[in-house]
Design a protein around this motif. Structure first.
Motif, PDB file in Angstrom:
ATOM      1  N   GLU A   1      26.842 -14.687  72.475  1.00 18.18           N
ATOM      2  CA  GLU A   1      27.651 -15.539  73.370  1.00 18.18           C
ATOM      3  C   GLU A   1      29.092 -15.046  73.405  1.00 18.18           C
ATOM      4  O   GLU A   1      29.704 -14.958  74.477  1.00 18.18           O
ATOM      5  CB  GLU A   1      27.623 -16.991  72.891  1.00 18.18           C
TER       6      GLU A   1
ATOM      7  N   VAL B   1      29.296 -11.812  75.401  1.00 14.98           N
ATOM      8  CA  VAL B   1      29.181 -12.025  76.854  1.00 14.98           C
ATOM      9  C   VAL B   1      30.485 -12.605  77.397  1.00 14.98           C
ATOM     10  O   VAL B   1      30.985 -12.169  78.442  1.00 14.98           O
ATOM     11  CB  VAL B   1      27.979 -12.945  77.181  1.00 14.98           C
TER      12      VAL B   1
ATOM     13  N   LEU C   1      32.826 -10.868  80.177  1.00 15.63           N
ATOM     14  CA  LEU C   1      33.206 -11.509  81.442  1.00 15.63           C
ATOM     15  C   LEU C   1      34.719 -11.502  81.636  1.00 15.63           C
ATOM     16  O   LEU C   1      35.210 -11.457  82.755  1.00 15.63           O
ATOM     17  CB  LEU C   1      32.703 -12.958  81.463  1.00 15.63           C
ATOM     18  N   ALA C   2      35.445 -11.512  80.506  1.00 10.51           N
ATOM     19  CA  ALA C   2      36.908 -11.481  80.590  1.00 10.51           C
ATOM     20  C   ALA C   2      37.418 -10.045  80.753  1.00 10.51           C
ATOM     21  O   ALA C   2      38.620  -9.819  80.752  1.00 10.51           O
ATOM     22  CB  ALA C   2      37.500 -12.130  79.350  1.00 10.51           C
TER      23      ALA C   2
ATOM     24  N   GLU D   1      35.645  -4.227  77.840  1.00  9.25           N
ATOM     25  CA  GLU D   1      34.597  -3.208  77.997  1.00  9.25           C
ATOM     26  C   GLU D   1      33.863  -2.946  76.687  1.00  9.25           C
ATOM     27  O   GLU D   1      32.669  -2.683  76.667  1.00  9.25           O
ATOM     28  CB  GLU D   1      35.203  -1.909  78.530  1.00  9.25           C
TER      29      GLU D   1
ATOM     30  N   PHE E   1      30.813  -5.315  75.999  1.00  7.59           N
ATOM     31  CA  PHE E   1      29.517  -5.003  76.619  1.00  7.59           C
ATOM     32  C   PHE E   1      28.887  -3.784  75.953  1.00  7.59           C
ATOM     33  O   PHE E   1      27.667  -3.714  75.798  1.00  7.59           O
ATOM     34  CB  PHE E   1      29.645  -4.792  78.138  1.00  7.59           C
TER      35      PHE E   1
ATOM     36  N   TRP F   1      24.868  -5.995  83.573  1.00  2.00           N
ATOM     37  CA  TRP F   1      26.340  -5.931  83.678  1.00  2.00           C
ATOM     38  C   TRP F   1      26.806  -6.380  85.059  1.00  2.00           C
ATOM     39  O   TRP F   1      27.753  -7.174  85.182  1.00  2.00           O
ATOM     40  CB  TRP F   1      26.796  -4.497  83.390  1.00  2.00           C
TER      41      TRP F   1
ATOM     42  N   GLU G   1      28.074 -12.435  85.739  1.00  2.00           N
ATOM     43  CA  GLU G   1      28.678 -13.707  86.176  1.00  2.00           C
ATOM     44  C   GLU G   1      27.624 -14.739  86.544  1.00  2.00           C
ATOM     45  O   GLU G   1      27.887 -15.927  86.509  1.00  2.00           O
ATOM     46  CB  GLU G   1      29.598 -13.468  87.372  1.00  2.00           C
TER      47      GLU G   1
END
Ligand SMILES: [Zn+2]
Lengths: 192, 179
Positions: free
Chosen positions: A11, A14, A18-19, A22, A25, A62, A66
């Motif tokens: 979590e 992720v 999202l913020a 790099e 991920f 990726w 969102e």
């Protein structure tokens, strides 16, 4: 690492991804590459192809991060993407080729998979006899058992993850895996 | 196989053959049931076999994935800049056409485009506020001047584009809102 801890780490990764982080991920890629490739290798029966599908699955994850629904685990979502890619590929291949078939123990016709050198899912095993036994044992499993065995043992998913992913009651997952293991223990008895 | 044996063996598959992870009730059954004890050994061996059968970690593949993602990220940034640049260009074009250029606006200089025209364009860039004021002066002629109508349309569509994009790109914390 416990399952809940594992989930928390996912979590956080992720959220960071999202913020725009790099590295977060990249960490998800490192956490799941082996398991996803292992699962896909067995699903499509081709290591090279499984590597390509793994890459595609990560890129799709990726791109769609969102839209990811956090009420599911990241691994469940990622494996669903990979699974769909693998199934699509198998469908296309079935349309393009005439499969070789042989009869299994119950007299049913099953497709013969002849792995090419370098693409063999069990190519890394030193014991060729064991590799062949495993190939046959897994290949001969009933499709609904095979899929669960792959998700559990090659994908490393928990029973609950599998139930979520397959939209199946937890009890059914338990029962099918129990039966699948009984079949595998019999088929691989010489190596156990 | 009786019901107790089946339940134990089902639980055994769930804990990957690790007896310590079984409940006390199952452990007790195990002590008294030879059949199930044999299954424990087989189950442990099977899980080990399946673990071995999974290909090892593939560092080269991981690097390839990360490289591809980096390329996609870069492409995404470039693509994201295109509509903003286009909107800005439209808005700017509209304002300059409306009179931002000395001596009758950029439209007047287009047919005689030269080095001087470029200087005029640069000057108009530096004097954006003057351009806006000049645009106000021309508004009275909007209906009769096709160039002005086109300019106003270009400026408005550019502004609308910017508003649309800013709304679309508003950060939506999907994950944190749900959890
Ligand atoms: Zn028993």
């Amino acid at each position: 690492m416990s399952i809940s801890n594992d989930r928390k780490v996912d979590e956080q990764l992720v959220t960071a991804s999202l913020a725009g982080d790099e590295a977060a991920f990249a960490q998800l890629v490192r956490r799941y590459q082996r398991r996803l490739t292992a699962f896909l290798t067995q699903l499509v029966g081709d290591l090279e192809l499984a590597r390509e599908l793994t890459q595609e699955a990560f890129i799709r994850a990726w791109s769609a991060l969102e839209r990811y629904d956090p009420s599911y685990r990241f691994s469940t979502w990622l494996f669903r993407i990979g699974h769909n890619l693998g199934i699509d590929h198998l469908r296309r291949r079935r349309l393009q080729t005439v499969p070789l078939v042989r009869q299994d123990r119950d007299g049913d016709e099953v497709e013969v998979v002849l792995p090419e050198k370098g693409k063999d899912p069990f190519g890394h095993l030193k014991n060729a006899e064991l590799a062949q036994a495993l190939r046959t044992a897994i290949h001969d499993l009933r499709p609904e058992y095979k899929e669960l065995v792959l998700l559990r043992h090659f994908g490393g998913l928990s029973y609950q993850d599998i139930a979520d992913m397959k939209d199946m009651p937890l009890g059914t997952v338990k029962n099918k895996l129990f039966r699948a293991h009984s079949v595998l223990r019999t088929a691989l008895a010489d190596f156990l | 196989m009786n019901r107790d044996c089946k339940l134990l063996q089902q639980a055994l598959v769930e804990v990957a053959g690790v007896v310590d992870r079984l409940d006390d009730g199952y452990q007790e059954h195990l002590r008294s049931c030879e059949t199930c004890r044999a299954v424990v050994a087989e189950e442990l061996a099977l899980v080990r076999l399946l673990d071995e059968a999974a290909p090892p970690e593939d560092i080269a593949l991981q690097e390839q994935i990360l490289l591809t993602l980096a390329e996609r990220r870069l492409r995404r940034r470039w693509l994201a800049a295109v509509p903003v640049a286009a909107s800005l260009a439209f808005a700017f074009l509209g304002v300059t056409l409306l009179g931002g250029i000395p001596a009758g606006g950029l439209a007047a200089s287009i047919p005689a485009w030269s080095g001087g025209g470029l200087v005029a364009l640069i000057q108009s860039c530096g004097n954006f506020l003057t351009a806006l004021a000049a645009a106000g002066g021309v508004l009275a002629n909007l209906i009769t001047m096709p160039w002005s109508v086109a300019a106003a349309a270009a400026g408005l569509s550019g502004m609308a584009g910017l508003i649309f994009l800013s709304r679309r790109w508003k950060y939506r914390p999907v994950w944190s809102a749900r959890s």
